[in-house]
Design an enzyme around this catalytic site. Structure first.
Site, PDB file in Angstrom:
ATOM      1  N   ASP A 127       0.840  -1.194   0.000  1.00  0.00           N
ATOM      2  CA  ASP A 127       0.000   0.000   0.000  1.00  0.00           C
ATOM      3  C   ASP A 127       0.876   1.246   0.000  1.00  0.00           C
ATOM      4  OD1 ASP A 127      -2.543   1.201  -0.033  1.00  0.00           O
ATOM      5  OD2 ASP A 127      -2.339   1.717   2.070  1.00  0.00           O
ATOM      6  N   TYR A 129       1.147   5.742  -0.587  1.00  0.00           N
ATOM      7  CA  TYR A 129       0.723   6.946   0.141  1.00  0.00           C
ATOM      8  C   TYR A 129       0.938   8.123  -0.803  1.00  0.00           C
ATOM      9  CZ  TYR A 129       0.832   9.769   4.571  1.00  0.00           C
ATOM     10  OH  TYR A 129       0.596  10.625   5.616  1.00  0.00           O
ATOM     11  N   HIS A 134      -3.956  14.041   0.895  1.00  0.00           N
ATOM     12  CA  HIS A 134      -4.158  13.120   2.026  1.00  0.00           C
ATOM     13  C   HIS A 134      -2.918  13.105   2.922  1.00  0.00           C
ATOM     14  CE1 HIS A 134      -5.241   9.565   4.353  1.00  0.00           C
ATOM     15  NE2 HIS A 134      -4.057   9.066   4.052  1.00  0.00           N
ATOM     16  N   ARG A 143       1.542  15.384  13.014  1.00  0.00           N
ATOM     17  CA  ARG A 143       2.831  16.039  13.282  1.00  0.00           C
ATOM     18  C   ARG A 143       2.805  17.557  13.147  1.00  0.00           C
ATOM     19  NH1 ARG A 143       3.894  11.460  10.363  1.00  0.00           N
ATOM     20  NH2 ARG A 143       3.581  12.598   8.442  1.00  0.00           N
ATOM     21  N   GLU A 200     -10.275   4.030   3.648  1.00  0.00           N
ATOM     22  CA  GLU A 200      -9.406   4.779   2.738  1.00  0.00           C
ATOM     23  C   GLU A 200      -9.848   4.457   1.317  1.00  0.00           C
ATOM     24  OE1 GLU A 200      -5.267   4.112   3.688  1.00  0.00           O
ATOM     25  OE2 GLU A 200      -5.350   5.625   5.286  1.00  0.00           O
ATOM     26  N   GLU A 202      -9.135   4.152  -2.294  1.00  0.00           N
ATOM     27  CA  GLU A 202      -7.936   3.989  -3.115  1.00  0.00           C
ATOM     28  C   GLU A 202      -8.285   3.244  -4.401  1.00  0.00           C
ATOM     29  OE1 GLU A 202      -4.422   2.522  -1.136  1.00  0.00           O
ATOM     30  OE2 GLU A 202      -5.089   3.213   0.841  1.00  0.00           O
ATOM     31  N   ASP A 234      -8.921   0.494   1.916  1.00  0.00           N
ATOM     32  CA  ASP A 234      -7.876   0.108   2.871  1.00  0.00           C
ATOM     33  C   ASP A 234      -8.365   0.475   4.280  1.00  0.00           C
ATOM     34  OD1 ASP A 234      -5.426  -0.558   4.018  1.00  0.00           O
ATOM     35  OD2 ASP A 234      -4.586   1.424   3.646  1.00  0.00           O
ATOM     36  N   ARG A 238      -7.402   3.779  13.237  1.00  0.00           N
ATOM     37  CA  ARG A 238      -6.541   4.941  13.506  1.00  0.00           C
ATOM     38  C   ARG A 238      -5.958   4.955  14.903  1.00  0.00           C
ATOM     39  NH1 ARG A 238      -5.382   6.023   8.431  1.00  0.00           N
ATOM     40  NH2 ARG A 238      -7.209   6.635   7.219  1.00  0.00           N
ATOM     41  N   GLN A 241      -3.182   2.471  14.894  1.00  0.00           N
ATOM     42  CA  GLN A 241      -2.107   3.023  14.047  1.00  0.00           C
ATOM     43  C   GLN A 241      -1.289   4.082  14.797  1.00  0.00           C
ATOM     44  OE1 GLN A 241      -3.670   4.698  10.417  1.00  0.00           O
ATOM     45  NE2 GLN A 241      -1.668   5.168   9.542  1.00  0.00           N
ATOM     46  N   TYR A 245       2.681   2.969  14.978  1.00  0.00           N
ATOM     47  CA  TYR A 245       3.268   3.201  13.650  1.00  0.00           C
ATOM     48  C   TYR A 245       4.716   3.673  13.633  1.00  0.00           C
ATOM     49  CZ  TYR A 245       3.141   8.348  13.128  1.00  0.00           C
ATOM     50  OH  TYR A 245       3.376   9.684  13.223  1.00  0.00           O
ATOM     51  N   LYS A 254      -3.740  -1.960   9.768  1.00  0.00           N
ATOM     52  CA  LYS A 254      -4.156  -2.134   8.379  1.00  0.00           C
ATOM     53  C   LYS A 254      -4.282  -3.605   8.015  1.00  0.00           C
ATOM     54  CE  LYS A 254      -3.186   2.295   7.151  1.00  0.00           C
ATOM     55  NZ  LYS A 254      -3.961   3.165   6.257  1.00  0.00           N
ATOM     56  N   THR A 258      -8.763  -5.633   3.780  1.00  0.00           N
ATOM     57  CA  THR A 258      -8.736  -4.720   2.632  1.00  0.00           C
ATOM     58  C   THR A 258      -9.791  -5.230   1.661  1.00  0.00           C
ATOM     59  OG1 THR A 258      -6.346  -4.444   2.912  1.00  0.00           O
ATOM     60  CG2 THR A 258      -7.276  -3.750   0.802  1.00  0.00           C
ATOM     61  N   THR A 350      -4.518   6.870  -0.284  1.00  0.00           N
ATOM     62  CA  THR A 350      -5.829   7.503  -0.186  1.00  0.00           C
ATOM     63  C   THR A 350      -5.934   8.669  -1.153  1.00  0.00           C
ATOM     64  OG1 THR A 350      -5.840   6.893   2.127  1.00  0.00           O
ATOM     65  CG2 THR A 350      -7.480   8.509   1.441  1.00  0.00           C
ATOM     66  N   GLU A 364      -9.982  12.570   7.744  1.00  0.00           N
ATOM     67  CA  GLU A 364      -9.894  13.894   7.121  1.00  0.00           C
ATOM     68  C   GLU A 364     -11.244  14.607   7.156  1.00  0.00           C
ATOM     69  OE1 GLU A 364      -7.907  11.701   3.736  1.00  0.00           O
ATOM     70  OE2 GLU A 364      -7.187  13.742   3.367  1.00  0.00           O
TER      71      GLU A 364
HETATM   72 MN    MN Z   1      -3.865   3.138   2.532  1.00  0.00          MN
END
Ligand code: MN
Length: 422
Positions: A127, A129, A134, A143, A200, A202, A234, A238, A241, A245, A254, A258, A350, A364
């Site tokens: 997967d 990004y 996104h 962050r 997500e 995708e 996906d 959260r 994650q 992560y 994840k 899927t 995404t 989001e």
């Molecule tokens: Mn994804």
């Protein structure tokens, strides 16, 4: 290529049909009284499916394992085989002065009567990004906006190796995952059902022709190895994650599921809808350079329905905005000498547009859970609740026809250790 290719299957000529003769997507079906081990390859035309095993047995199309319950043999046969089969199917089903053949008529059955299975055996799932909006949105939440895009983002398509074992076909129920989480005010983590379950939106690129260990490929070569595309959800936990992560990326957040759409839309069907990747902020290194447009103009939407409510469209966006094309992702994946297999699935990342109505994930849309969205039925959501059904939809709009992907649907069930909630 332009305009509808008319078929003697009348419903295929409707401008709103997802499966005009221009499309010829590939999938795997079984009939109403058949077991899953009788599944075989098929295509869709209008409101009908076409049994490719029977056409192969009648000698009307070349034999590429269409009697098998997965497309892998055909996908691994390469682009000349793909073109040969597409040409043979077009000849059999095109509207013309001569009568349709009996075996072609006999190969049809209504799409509503069959079960659609996972269309190919997923070799491995990676997967990416590659959606800039996104990455910026989620990076800002995790962050802060000044550190939103990691320093490597504009130079390589970032990805992680996911799980092939949990890729499921549209319509498969998804259980809320369990996992370890730790809230900002907790001293120690706890284990339980995910509280921030997300989606997500995708696209998935499906690798047809494999590469060998140590074989590097250009982006142009990578494009020729891709068999086609599916819609891909996906599912993402959260809260799991956020805790797990750093520093190795998503893992259990994840790994639990899927979902992909049941039809693989071939690259040939999407050819008229190619478009360029966005302008580069930094020039890409030569191994990521492309010579022709490699993105696709595909209109996408997400709908959500609570257990006791109607469907609401919660997002409308387009695949064309992706910063890296799937061919660039595949070339990058092979660039270390990593062997790619027939049936490898590459999630695009995404797909989010510039504002809230075009985002591809709930984190989001609800901006980290702070700002709930309101569905048409009046219910509000920050993340996915038990009983909610999420559907992804996609099509490329041609002149008087559309190339549809079908839909990519999943309903959320309670976690495995939980009893159903009232
Ligand atoms: Mn994804």
């Amino acid at each position: 290529m332009s305009g509808l290719i008319r078929s003697w299957v009348a419903a295929a000529n409707d401008a709103s049909s997802f499966f005009p003769l221009n499309n010829l997507p590939f999938g795997v079906i079984s009939g109403p009284s058949e077991s899953a081990d009788q599944a075989r390859c098929a295509t869709a035309i209008g409101d009908q499916v076409v049994d490719l095993a029977s056409l192969q047995a009648a000698g009307l199309i070349p034999a590429y394992g269409f009697d098998e319950p997965a497309l892998n043999t055909f996908m691994g046969s390469g682009r000349e085989a793909w073109a040969e089969v597409r040409h043979a199917l077009t000849e059999l089903f095109v509207e013309s002065l001569s009568e349709p053949t009996d075996p072609a008529r006999a190969a049809l059955q209504p799409i509503d009567d069959v079960t659609l299975h996972l269309p190919f055996q997923v070799a491995e799932f990676t997967d990416f990004y590659a959606g800039r909006q996104h990455a910026f949105n989620v990076g800002s939440m995790f962050r802060g906006p000044e550190n939103a895009l990691p320093p490597n983002w504009l130079h390589i398509p970032i990805g992680y190796n996911g799980r092939a074992s949990t890729v499921v076909v549209s319509g498969t129920d998804i259980h809320r995952p369990l996992g370890q989480t730790k809230g900002p005010d907790d001293n120690v983590p706890s284990f339980g059902p995910c509280q921030r379950l997300d989606i997500e939106l995708e696209m998935g690129a499906v690798v047809g022709t494999p590469t060998k260990l140590g074989q590097t490929i250009s982006v142009d070569e990578a494009d020729e190895l891709i068999f086609g595309y599916v819609l891909l959800n996906d599912w993402s936990a959260r809260d799991i994650q956020t805790w797990e992560y750093q520093p190795l990326g998503p893992f259990q957040a994840k790994a639990f599921a899927t979902t992909i759409s049941p039809w693989v839309v071939s690259k040939a069907a999407l050819e008229p809808f190619r478009c360029s990747t966005p302008k580069r902020e930094w020039p890409l290194l030569p191994h990521l350079a492309d010579s022709v447009p490699m993105n696709y103009d595909i209109e996408l939407s997400i709908s959500m329905a609570p257990a006791a409510g109607n469907d609401s469209i919660i997002s409308n966006t387009n695949f064309s905005s992706m910063y890296y094309s799937s061919a660039q992702q595949l070339a990058h994946h092979a660039s270390s000498g990593c062997a790619m297999r027939t049936g490898d699935l590459l999630g695009s990342g995404t797909i989010s547009g510039a504002d809230r109505g075009t985002y591809g994930s709930l984190i989001e849309m609800s901006w980290g859970g702070d700002d709930p969205i309101t569905l048409d039925c009046g219910e509000t959501r920050t993340f996915v609740e038990d009983g909610d059904t999420i559907a992804l939809h996609g099509h490329a709009q041609g002149d008087g026809y559309r190339i549809g992907f079908g839909s990519c649907v999943g309903t959320i069930m309670p976690a495995h250790n939980q009893t159903p909630s009232s």
